[in-house]
Motif scaffolding. Structure first.
Motif, mmCIF file in Angstrom:
data_model
loop_
_atom_site.group_PDB
_atom_site.id
_atom_site.type_symbol
_atom_site.label_atom_id
_atom_site.label_comp_id
_atom_site.label_asym_id
_atom_site.label_seq_id
_atom_site.Cartn_x
_atom_site.Cartn_y
_atom_site.Cartn_z
ATOM 1 N N ALA A 162 40.964 35.928 43.543
ATOM 2 C CA ALA A 162 40.468 34.739 42.394
ATOM 3 C C ALA A 162 41.845 34.529 41.880
ATOM 4 N N GLU A 163 42.054 35.120 41.511
ATOM 5 C CA GLU A 163 44.012 35.412 41.067
ATOM 6 C C GLU A 163 44.825 34.524 41.892
ATOM 7 N N ARG A 164 44.429 36.071 43.520
ATOM 8 C CA ARG A 164 45.846 35.496 43.835
ATOM 9 C C ARG A 164 45.279 34.970 45.463
ATOM 10 N N GLU A 167 49.592 39.082 51.454
ATOM 11 C CA GLU A 167 50.935 38.809 50.761
ATOM 12 C C GLU A 167 51.726 39.546 51.471
ATOM 13 N N GLU A 186 38.234 39.922 41.435
ATOM 14 C CA GLU A 186 39.402 39.590 40.639
ATOM 15 C C GLU A 186 40.176 39.609 40.831
ATOM 16 N N ILE A 187 40.903 39.962 42.395
ATOM 17 C CA ILE A 187 42.599 40.056 42.457
ATOM 18 C C ILE A 187 42.499 38.650 43.473
ATOM 19 N N ARG A 200 43.038 33.943 48.560
ATOM 20 C CA ARG A 200 42.750 35.099 49.893
ATOM 21 C C ARG A 200 43.444 34.522 51.085
ATOM 22 N N LYS A 241 46.194 47.188 39.264
ATOM 23 C CA LYS A 241 46.069 45.122 40.407
ATOM 24 C C LYS A 241 47.333 45.397 40.469
ATOM 25 N N ARG A 242 48.307 46.496 39.116
ATOM 26 C CA ARG A 242 50.060 46.097 40.154
ATOM 27 C C ARG A 242 49.767 47.271 41.526
#
Length: 111
Positions: free
Chosen positions: A45-47, A52, A42-43, A49, A84-85
């Motif tokens: 897909a959102e952010r 960060e 999920e992470i 590859r 997730k945070r």
């Protein structure tokens, strides 16, 4: 007709002379769980590859590189495992650098 030379296998082998043998690295069972794998998918897909870490120079990055879900507050320090945070995607170099720094802090804090 020319004769063929046969290659001999390695005759001299290296010997491990370390006084303390290091156990092979194994993943914590939590990081193999379906819950963790689903969260990581999920992470990513959102952010995307990508690393960060703001201190990462990105020199070793390539398309489709492996990223690691790194807990900002480590689990052993009370961090939330599936929040997730509390997770930052890091490239291998950044993940290793952060992990070693945290380990050094922990070792320095020992009595």
């Amino acid at each position: 007709m020319a004769a063929k030379l046969k290659m001999l296998g390695t005759v001299i082998r290296t010997m491990d002379t370390r006084p303390i043998k290091v156990a092979p690295k194994t993943a914590e069972p939590f990081y193999l769980s379906p819950e963790w794998r689903k969260l990581m998918a999920e992470i990513i897909a959102e952010r995307g590859r990508r690393c960060e870490d703001p201190t990462c120079d990105g020199k070793t990055h390539r398309l489709g590189m492996r990223v690691f879900g790194d807990h900002l507050v480590e689990l052993r320090d009370g961090g939330a495992p599936l929040d997730k945070r509390n997770i930052m995607l890091r490239c291998g170099a950044s993940h290793t650098k952060k992990t070693l720094a945290e380990r050094a802090k922990r070792m320095a804090a020992r009595p």
